[in-house]
Structure formats: C-alpha cells, structure tokens
Design a protein around this motif. Sequence first.
Motif, PDB file in Angstrom:
ATOM      1  N   ASN A   1       0.831  -1.208   0.000  1.00  0.00           N
ATOM      2  CA  ASN A   1       0.000   0.000   0.000  1.00  0.00           C
ATOM      3  C   ASN A   1       0.864   1.257   0.000  1.00  0.00           C
ATOM      4  N   LEU A   2       1.955   1.223   0.784  1.00  0.00           N
ATOM      5  CA  LEU A   2       2.852   2.382   0.832  1.00  0.00           C
ATOM      6  C   LEU A   2       3.555   2.585  -0.509  1.00  0.00           C
ATOM      7  N   GLU A   3       3.979   1.473  -1.134  1.00  0.00           N
ATOM      8  CA  GLU A   3       4.640   1.593  -2.443  1.00  0.00           C
ATOM      9  C   GLU A   3       3.668   2.134  -3.493  1.00  0.00           C
ATOM     10  N   THR A   4       2.420   1.660  -3.457  1.00  0.00           N
ATOM     11  CA  THR A   4       1.414   2.163  -4.399  1.00  0.00           C
ATOM     12  C   THR A   4       1.156   3.652  -4.171  1.00  0.00           C
ATOM     13  N   GLU A   5       1.051   4.045  -2.891  1.00  0.00           N
ATOM     14  CA  GLU A   5       0.827   5.444  -2.564  1.00  0.00           C
ATOM     15  C   GLU A   5       2.024   6.298  -2.971  1.00  0.00           C
ATOM     16  N   ASN A   6       3.232   5.736  -2.789  1.00  0.00           N
ATOM     17  CA  ASN A   6       4.443   6.468  -3.168  1.00  0.00           C
ATOM     18  C   ASN A   6       4.502   6.704  -4.672  1.00  0.00           C
ATOM     19  N   ALA A   7       4.138   5.661  -5.442  1.00  0.00           N
ATOM     20  CA  ALA A   7       4.124   5.805  -6.903  1.00  0.00           C
ATOM     21  C   ALA A   7       3.107   6.862  -7.328  1.00  0.00           C
ATOM     22  N   ARG A   8       1.933   6.849  -6.668  1.00  0.00           N
ATOM     23  CA  ARG A   8       0.912   7.850  -6.992  1.00  0.00           C
ATOM     24  C   ARG A   8       1.407   9.258  -6.694  1.00  0.00           C
ATOM     25  N   LEU A   9       2.078   9.401  -5.547  1.00  0.00           N
ATOM     26  CA  LEU A   9       2.585  10.718  -5.174  1.00  0.00           C
ATOM     27  C   LEU A   9       3.686  11.182  -6.128  1.00  0.00           C
ATOM     28  N   LYS A  10       4.525  10.235  -6.595  1.00  0.00           N
ATOM     29  CA  LYS A  10       5.559  10.600  -7.571  1.00  0.00           C
ATOM     30  C   LYS A  10       4.934  11.111  -8.863  1.00  0.00           C
ATOM     31  N   THR A  11       3.901  10.402  -9.330  1.00  0.00           N
ATOM     32  CA  THR A  11       3.212  10.826 -10.552  1.00  0.00           C
ATOM     33  C   THR A  11       2.573  12.196 -10.356  1.00  0.00           C
ATOM     34  N   GLU A  12       1.924  12.375  -9.210  1.00  0.00           N
ATOM     35  CA  GLU A  12       1.285  13.653  -8.921  1.00  0.00           C
ATOM     36  C   GLU A  12       2.318  14.766  -8.805  1.00  0.00           C
ATOM     37  N   ASN A  13       3.456  14.454  -8.200  1.00  0.00           N
ATOM     38  CA  ASN A  13       4.522  15.449  -8.069  1.00  0.00           C
ATOM     39  C   ASN A  13       5.072  15.845  -9.440  1.00  0.00           C
ATOM     40  N   GLY A  14       5.222  14.826 -10.340  1.00  0.00           N
ATOM     41  CA  GLY A  14       5.700  15.127 -11.692  1.00  0.00           C
ATOM     42  C   GLY A  14       4.738  16.049 -12.424  1.00  0.00           C
ATOM     43  N   SER A  15       3.444  15.770 -12.258  1.00  0.00           N
ATOM     44  CA  SER A  15       2.443  16.618 -12.914  1.00  0.00           C
ATOM     45  C   SER A  15       2.491  18.045 -12.370  1.00  0.00           C
ATOM     46  N   LEU A  16       2.657  18.168 -11.063  1.00  0.00           N
ATOM     47  CA  LEU A  16       2.730  19.503 -10.456  1.00  0.00           C
ATOM     48  C   LEU A  16       3.982  20.256 -10.901  1.00  0.00           C
ATOM     49  N   MET A  17       5.095  19.528 -11.019  1.00  0.00           N
ATOM     50  CA  MET A  17       6.330  20.180 -11.478  1.00  0.00           C
ATOM     51  C   MET A  17       6.177  20.663 -12.920  1.00  0.00           C
ATOM     52  N   ALA A  18       5.546  19.829 -13.783  1.00  0.00           N
ATOM     53  CA  ALA A  18       5.332  20.230 -15.176  1.00  0.00           C
ATOM     54  C   ALA A  18       4.425  21.447 -15.242  1.00  0.00           C
ATOM     55  N   GLU A  19       3.371  21.444 -14.401  1.00  0.00           N
ATOM     56  CA  GLU A  19       2.465  22.584 -14.369  1.00  0.00           C
ATOM     57  C   GLU A  19       3.174  23.829 -13.857  1.00  0.00           C
ATOM     58  N   ASN A  20       4.053  23.632 -12.870  1.00  0.00           N
ATOM     59  CA  ASN A  20       4.814  24.766 -12.329  1.00  0.00           C
ATOM     60  C   ASN A  20       5.749  25.354 -13.375  1.00  0.00           C
TER      61      ASN A  20
END
Length: 263
Positions: A193-212
Amino acid sequence: MTTTRNRVLRQVVKYQDLYFYKKSDVLYQLTCIFCRRFLPLCGDRTVDQMVQAARSCKQNIVEGSEDGATSTEMELKLLNVARASNDELREDYLDFIKKQKMSLWNTEHESFQPMQDYTRQHNTLEDYLPLADKWSAEEFSNICLTLCYQVDVMMNNYLKRLEKEFVEQGGIKERMYAARTGYRKQQDEKMNNLETENARLKTENGSLMAENTSLRNLANQWKAKYDDLRSRALAAYYKQQDEIKDLKEKLEASRSRSSEDQP
C-alpha cells in the motif's frame, strides 16, 4: 491488531465456571465426609484411594484449564486424567454399594428421579452440606455415584469439543505459525500500500512540477511583454518631455524677438 484467527493464546473457559468442575469439587468434599462417616479411618486403603481419586479429578481439571491457554494437547491429557480418576471413584462407590448389599438406585427406584433432579440443579457444596450428616450410607453412596456419572457425561462432551477445536485449529505451534504468517502478511500488505501510494505521489509530483514549469514560462512571457511595454512607454514619455522643452525654448525665443522689435 490480533484477531481470533491468529491469536497465540487460546481463550479458555475459567475452570470456576465449568459445571463439571463445580460438581467435582462437591464430590471431593462429600467423599471426605463419606469416608469419615462410613469407612474405617485406619487399616483400609479404600479411604485413601477414594479421597485421592476425588481430589485428582478436581485438581486435574484445574491444571488442564490453566494449561489450556497455551496447550490444547496438555489440557486434553489432564482432563482425561481427571476423567480416569472420576471413573475410579465411581467404581469405588459401586463396590461399596455391592459389598454392603445396598440398593443401586436405577430408573425404577422411587428415589432415582428426585435425586437426579436435585443433583442436576445444585452445584455448590452449600447445597449438600446440610444433608450430608443426615443421609444414610445408601443415600450418600447413590448420590455421589450419580454425581460421578454427571461429571463424566459433562467432561466427555467438553473433551469432544476440545478435540474438534484441536483438529481444526491445532496447538500452540500452529497458532504461533498462523500468528507470524498473519503478521507478515499484514506487513507485506502495508508495504504494498505504501509503495502504491508512493508511486501515486511521484506521478502527482511530476504533474505539479510540469504545471509549475508551464506557469513559470507563462510568467516569463508576461514579464517580457511588461518590460517591453514599460520601456516603450518610458521612451515615449521622455520624447514627449524633449518636445515640450523644445517648444518652450522656441516660445521664449519668439517672445524675446518680439520685445526687441518694439520702439
């Protein structure tokens, strides 16, 4: 969180709450009184044998119940010892009745049903003590014999339930294994569950960085436009100031010439 399935220590019934323990305790105390009243205190091994058999039954129920939290196997063994002791005591009462040529109260005896009803409903020594010194040898031995039969039936039913539980759930080794594997499974699920959540957060972080980055580029474009407009506005302002100055100088020069031409 420990569940019933992966519990290491069994939840056992307190021996004080077991009806066959209560009856075995009554039987032990009554046997002591019986031997005092109807058997010679010296020169007869039957007294020691009966008292020890009654005590062994009661004590092995206690020990079996206490050990049952960790070992169903040990509880089964000790309860079988208790049952064997109870069987031995029952034989001693039967032998006494036969030896004294007394009546064995069976279903046809007039006292059988009242005795059955009373012993089934009463499980504490206080229920029997007021009568113990009044019973005849025949009454006393038949009542104790009936208690022996009742203890045996209840213990047999309890042993069957324990054996079924042992077959289905195993002993402490099996419960410890189940607890360990259950714990590891919980930890593995938690890690997944933690690994799945970590992967989701990485994807979300990448999207936020691209938007930034996109917002920064847009901000830079607007800043360049602002700087250009500001530069052009300042240039127009300074040009206008120069033109106003030239006009003022020309106006002053024109006024000077006009004053010189006058007589």
